[in-house]
Design an enzyme around this catalytic site. Structure first.
Site, short mmCIF file in Angstrom:
data_model
loop_
_atom_site.label_atom_id
_atom_site.label_comp_id
_atom_site.label_asym_id
_atom_site.label_seq_id
_atom_site.Cartn_x
_atom_site.Cartn_y
_atom_site.Cartn_z
N CYS A 1 0.83 -1.21 0.00
CA CYS A 1 0.00 0.00 0.00
C CYS A 1 0.86 1.25 0.00
O CYS A 1 0.35 2.36 -0.05
CB CYS A 1 -0.90 0.04 1.23
N ILE A 2 2.15 1.07 0.14
CA ILE A 2 3.04 2.23 0.26
C ILE A 2 4.05 2.22 -0.88
O ILE A 2 4.65 1.21 -1.15
CB ILE A 2 3.80 2.19 1.62
#
Lengths: 173, 105
Positions: B104-105
């Site tokens: 997600c990053i």
């Protein structure tokens, strides 16, 4: 006099399939200043940018702590009144509990390669996301532009925020 | 299933446009994928990202997330967004012939 009810024709009865349009802009309202409430908004906005979706963030009320120089590195997890902590409220209120819980959470985040809040804000800025502080909350907490991290674009009103959110999906966190 | 063709080679893409079999990837396919995704001609900086993604995925068994790319490839976040304006999180992996990253990053 009798009223005749006519059945609608079959084709009129079928609702048209709505066209699936991709999301092009998300606006995230960050209203809380605890670590566990700061991350979701920041991560969602970042995921949007990584997918090529425009992202606007509006920091209001306690959310201001997330972009305030003095507090950005010291956000805490709430150990009292937080049923998801799975510890008795009385224990959660003991001195030092919040710091311990916050440190544990920060370590777990780092393990998942999720950066500290300050770095998240830098990443968002570099990604082209727009960060705004709420004027009313700034007045209420007596903060000035100089109290905020430099990645904040401007201090704006709620109405400005909606102008800047044109066509966006708005998320309140 | 959609098919991409480059220099006589045909490869299958999934519905989101990612290559189904990353072992079929070639530099020519990267150029074709970049063209298809509106990235245009690949520069030396694009190749730096692509090479890192391929090598990192080969080592770890999964495509790198964006923070990992910016930390380890030598191409900073800001530049990644200039190289892949329509979303570097997906596009770096896509052009590298890798599946959609889970990070997600």
């Amino acid at each position: 006099m009798s009223t005749q009810i006519t059945e609608p024709r079959a084709e009129e009865n079928v609702a048209p399939t709505p066209a699936r349009t991709p999301i092009e802009h998300v606006s995230v309202i960050v209203s809380k200043g605890t670590l566990d409430m700061a991350y979701p908004g920041l991560i969602l906005a970042n995921a949007a940018r990584m997918s090529g979706i425009d992202a606007t963030l509006f920091f209001t009320f306690w959310g201001l702590d997330v972009i305030t120089k003095k507090s950005i590195d010291h956000l805490h997890v709430a150990t009292v009144g937080n049923p998801s902590m799975h510890i008795p409220t009385m224990l959660g209120g003991l001195p030092g509990m919040e710091s311990v819980a916050s440190e544990v959470m920060k370590k777990q985040m780092e393990k998942l390669d999720i950066p500290p809040v300050r770095e998240m804000i830098e990443i968002l800025y570099d990604s082209g996301a727009k960060l705004y502080a709420c004027q009313m909350a700034m007045d209420m907490f007596k903060r000035t532009r100089e109290d905020l991290v430099p990645q904040v674009e401007d201090v704006i009103s709620a109405m400005d925020f909606f102008d800047k959110s044109e066509g966006a999906q708005v998320l309140f966190i | 299933m959609p098919v991409l063709e480059a220099k006589g080679t045909e490869v299958e893409l999934n519905d989101e446009g990612f290559m189904v079999d990353s072992s079929q990837w070639t530099p020519e396919l990267a150029e074709a994928l970049a063209e298809k995704e509106g990235i245009g001609a690949l520069t030396e900086r694009h190749w730096k990202v692509i090479t890192f993604c391929r090598e990192d995925a080969a080592q770890n068994g999964q495509p790198p997330g964006l923070r990992r790319i910016s930390k380890l490839s030598g191409v900073p976040t800001k530049e990644l967004y200039q190289l892949f304006p329509k979303g570097p999180g997906k596009l770096a992996a896509k052009v590298s012939g890798l599946p959609k990253p889970k990070a997600c990053i």
